[in-house]
Design a protein around this motif. Structure first.
Motif, PDB file in Angstrom:
ATOM      1  N   THR A  37       0.862  -1.177   0.000  1.00 53.40           N
ATOM      2  CA  THR A  37       0.000   0.000   0.000  1.00 53.40           C
ATOM      3  C   THR A  37       0.899   1.228   0.000  1.00 53.40           C
ATOM      4  N   GLU A  39       1.216   5.341   0.514  1.00 51.88           N
ATOM      5  CA  GLU A  39       0.620   6.547   1.087  1.00 51.88           C
ATOM      6  C   GLU A  39       1.483   7.723   0.669  1.00 51.88           C
ATOM      7  N   ILE A  44      -3.783   7.613   1.202  1.00 49.62           N
ATOM      8  CA  ILE A  44      -3.607   6.297   0.583  1.00 49.62           C
ATOM      9  C   ILE A  44      -3.942   6.415  -0.908  1.00 49.62           C
ATOM     10  N   GLU A  46      -5.046   4.946  -4.583  1.00 49.02           N
ATOM     11  CA  GLU A  46      -5.729   3.828  -5.226  1.00 49.02           C
ATOM     12  C   GLU A  46      -4.751   3.182  -6.207  1.00 49.02           C
ATOM     13  N   PHE A  63       5.330   3.214   2.614  1.00 44.62           N
ATOM     14  CA  PHE A  63       4.965   1.909   2.058  1.00 44.62           C
ATOM     15  C   PHE A  63       4.497   1.020   3.206  1.00 44.62           C
ATOM     16  N   LEU A  64       3.319   0.435   3.041  1.00 44.47           N
ATOM     17  CA  LEU A  64       2.745  -0.369   4.124  1.00 44.47           C
ATOM     18  C   LEU A  64       2.393  -1.762   3.631  1.00 44.47           C
ATOM     19  N   TYR A  65       2.729  -2.754   4.425  1.00 47.21           N
ATOM     20  CA  TYR A  65       2.368  -4.149   4.136  1.00 47.21           C
ATOM     21  C   TYR A  65       1.397  -4.638   5.202  1.00 47.21           C
ATOM     22  N   PHE A  66       0.563  -5.620   4.804  1.00 46.34           N
ATOM     23  CA  PHE A  66      -0.361  -6.184   5.790  1.00 46.34           C
ATOM     24  C   PHE A  66       0.134  -7.511   6.326  1.00 46.34           C
ATOM     25  N   MET A  67       1.364  -7.869   6.028  1.00 50.20           N
ATOM     26  CA  MET A  67       1.849  -9.196   6.410  1.00 50.20           C
ATOM     27  C   MET A  67       2.555  -9.231   7.756  1.00 50.20           C
ATOM     28  N   GLY A  68       3.180  -8.155   8.187  1.00 51.67           N
ATOM     29  CA  GLY A  68       4.120  -8.242   9.290  1.00 51.67           C
ATOM     30  C   GLY A  68       3.497  -8.285  10.665  1.00 51.67           C
TER      31      GLY A  68
ATOM     32  N   GLY B  51       4.427  -2.551   9.640  1.00 54.53           N
ATOM     33  CA  GLY B  51       4.036  -2.826   8.260  1.00 54.53           C
ATOM     34  C   GLY B  51       4.842  -2.056   7.244  1.00 54.53           C
ATOM     35  N   SER B 244      -9.434   1.551   4.691  1.00 54.45           N
ATOM     36  CA  SER B 244      -8.790   2.860   4.568  1.00 54.45           C
ATOM     37  C   SER B 244      -7.293   2.710   4.309  1.00 54.45           C
ATOM     38  N   LYS B 245      -6.685   1.660   4.836  1.00 55.74           N
ATOM     39  CA  LYS B 245      -5.245   1.472   4.633  1.00 55.74           C
ATOM     40  C   LYS B 245      -4.915   0.569   3.460  1.00 55.74           C
ATOM     41  N   TYR B 246      -5.714  -0.482   3.289  1.00 58.55           N
ATOM     42  CA  TYR B 246      -5.291  -1.543   2.373  1.00 58.55           C
ATOM     43  C   TYR B 246      -6.202  -1.719   1.162  1.00 58.55           C
ATOM     44  N   ARG B 247      -7.271  -0.921   1.077  1.00 63.87           N
ATOM     45  CA  ARG B 247      -8.149  -0.917  -0.098  1.00 63.87           C
ATOM     46  C   ARG B 247      -8.562  -2.334  -0.537  1.00 63.87           C
ATOM     47  N   PHE B 249      -7.153  -5.016  -0.596  1.00 65.63           N
ATOM     48  CA  PHE B 249      -6.649  -6.104   0.250  1.00 65.63           C
ATOM     49  C   PHE B 249      -7.308  -6.083   1.637  1.00 65.63           C
ATOM     50  N   THR B 252      -8.065  -9.618   3.203  1.00 67.93           N
ATOM     51  CA  THR B 252      -6.842 -10.344   3.563  1.00 67.93           C
ATOM     52  C   THR B 252      -6.139  -9.669   4.740  1.00 67.93           C
TER      53      THR B 252
END
Lengths: 72, 417
Positions: A37, A39, A44, A46, A63-68, B51, B244-247, B249, B252
């Motif tokens: 993602t 920002e 954020i 699209e 830069f943001l990840y949803f995994m960590g 993240g 809002s953060k991951y759209r 995704f 998940t």
């Protein structure tokens, strides 16, 4: 040369005044670009606007990840 | 072969998709048998937790071997991401509870696998989540059962053991009109018969213990996000911080950063390795499973001792047309058939030599079970009726042995009744 703030740290890109997001991801060797993602200056982006959004001198990028995270 | 893999055919993706060369050029996925992962600086670990940076922390939430499996699973279903879990039931529980909250309702197929039926009817009802069970092949009934509290539609591609085949494309359209996601359990079909993206599902769950593993060696599950559903909806305010953060995704992210992390139903790295190995031969095995199941169904249908055979591959099956359209002329490896009564079903099972009597499907070996007295024994006559479970019924998961040997085994046991 562009001076940026990337994930809270100073970063410089030589030889360019502005780059779009895919170019920035490549330039900064961002891992797993399909999942990140982005920002820009607190907003954020699209994913469909990655190609047309330009990052310029002085911008702040996260830069943001949803995994960590999550361990104990 | 990550990054450039999408241009290859499905069967090639099974072998190469999502994989990277291992240490020293290893061609199999390394088994990273470590509970936790060290990082050089406090700042680096902070960035991973925030993240900002990718990195492994703790195997409950992520592991390199499991991540490799997840990439492959996402690729095979045409999804945007996948999460591997410790079992198929863990996948369903984690995915469903990411969506529904106390006071919400699930609209589910009445012909679900017994474990899922029990989860919805008995366990989730204790937490204020109600489930309305409807016949998923009756589209008018599905439409009529949706109300203002419905937050999820849940069906199986081929009902186990009812062998009914709902029209997933129609259900996807109904779910879309209602503004709720469609979650599909594709365990019996696997991505080989139909990818989640082609089914137009919003989320696919698998018990990877079955055909994806293929050898009866491993318990596992998977949640695949197809990235189709718009979670920016007043029905799902709990998704707002994730959207809002991951759209795209958002689902998940909510599963990975909240439900999966909190429930902790992670796979062991060794199991992720075994499941990755299974994926590589999925196409070959599914072709044989489907061909053998059709061959056995036709044989049983012509046998004097067999009362009825239920397999969507038979042309007189009421689900044949839908199954043929959705699954490209393949009908899976599971069938059921009826004998005179329970006693005869038991005598038949006891007379088999090759087929194993056990509670599983999707093994390379042919498996049989009497569902009414085993996997569905906790249910009363009404529930058994909904699930299509009859006292005289035998379920068969047809293996990949030579079909003549399977038929001879069944023929001998039938003739000795």
């Amino acid at each position: 040369m562009m001076n940026l703030t990337v994930n809270g740290k100073k970063a410089a890109i030589d030889g360019k005044d502005a780059v779009n997001i895919p170019a920035l991801l490549t330039e900064l060797k961002v891992e797993q670009p399909d999942y990140v993602t982005v920002e820009l200056n607190g907003d954020i982006l699209e994913r469909e606007n990655f190609e047309t959004t330009l990052v310029k001198d002085g911008d702040s990028v996260e830069f943001l990840y949803f995994m960590g995270g999550g361990g104990r | 072969m990550t990054g450039t893999a999408r241009k290859f055919s499905f069967d090639t993706l099974l072998v190469h998709g999502g994989s990277e060369p291992g240490p020293g050029g290893a061609t199999t996925v390394p088994i990273v048998q470590s509970s936790s992962f060290a990082h050089k600086t406090a700042e680096e670990l902070e960035d991973i937790f925030r993240g900002r940076k990718l990195g492994q922390v703790y195997t409950r939430v992520g592991n390199p071997t499991t991540e490799s499996l997840e990439k492959r699973l996402a690729l095979l279903d045409g999804g945007i991401a996948a999460i591997a879990t410790a079992s198929g039931m863990a996948a369903i529980t984690t995915a469903v509870l990411a969506i529904v909250r106390s006071g919400d309702e699930i609209l589910a197929s009445s012909s679900l696998f017994g474990g899922t039926f029990s989860l919805f009817r008995d366990t989730l009802s204790n937490y204020g989540i109600k489930t309305a069970f409807v016949n998923p092949t009756d589209l008018a009934a599905v439409r009529g059962a949706i109300n203002e509290r419905t937050r999820l539609i849940f069906v199986e591609t081929i009902g186990n053991p009812k062998m009914d085949v709902p029209d997933i494309h129609e259900l996807s359209a109904i779910a879309g009109e209602a503004g709720v996601p469609l979650m599909v359990d594709a365990t019996v079909t696997t991505p080989y018969l139909a990818r989640g993206a082609d089914l137009r599902a919003d989320i696919v769950v698998h018990s990877t213990s079955k055909f994806i593993n293929g050898t009866g060696s491993t318990i596992g599950g998977a949640i695949v996000d197809l990235g189709r559903f718009n979670w920016q909806s007043g029905k799902y305010p709990h998704f707002a911080p994730f959207f809002s953060k991951y759209r795209g995704f958002a689902f998940t992210a909510r599963v990975r950063k909240l439900m999966h992390k909190d429930f902790g139903a992670c796979p062991a790295p060794m199991n992720s390795f075994l499941l990755s190995e299974g994926i590589e031969t999925l196409a070959l095995r599914m072709e044989r499973h489907c061909a053998n199941a059709l061959g056995l169904a036709r044989f049983l249908k012509g046998h004097a001792r067999v009362g009825w055979v239920n397999y969507p591959g038979l042309e007189d099956s009421p689900c044949h047309g839908v199954a043929k359209r959705l699954y490209g002329g393949r009908f899976g490896g599971v069938l059921t058939f009826g004998l005179a009564d329970k006693a005869e079903a038991f005598r038949f099972i006891n007379g088999l030599v090759l087929a194993r009597n056990l509670a599983n499907i999707g093994d390379a070996k042919t498996l049989v079970i009497h569902p009414a007295s085993t996997i569905c024994s906790d249910f009363g006559p009404e529930e058994k009726g909904l699930m299509g479970v009859k006292e005289e019924m035998v379920r068969v998961s047809v293996g990949i042995e030579t079909i003549d040997d399977i038929i001879e085994d069944f023929d001998t046991a039938l003739n000795n009744l």
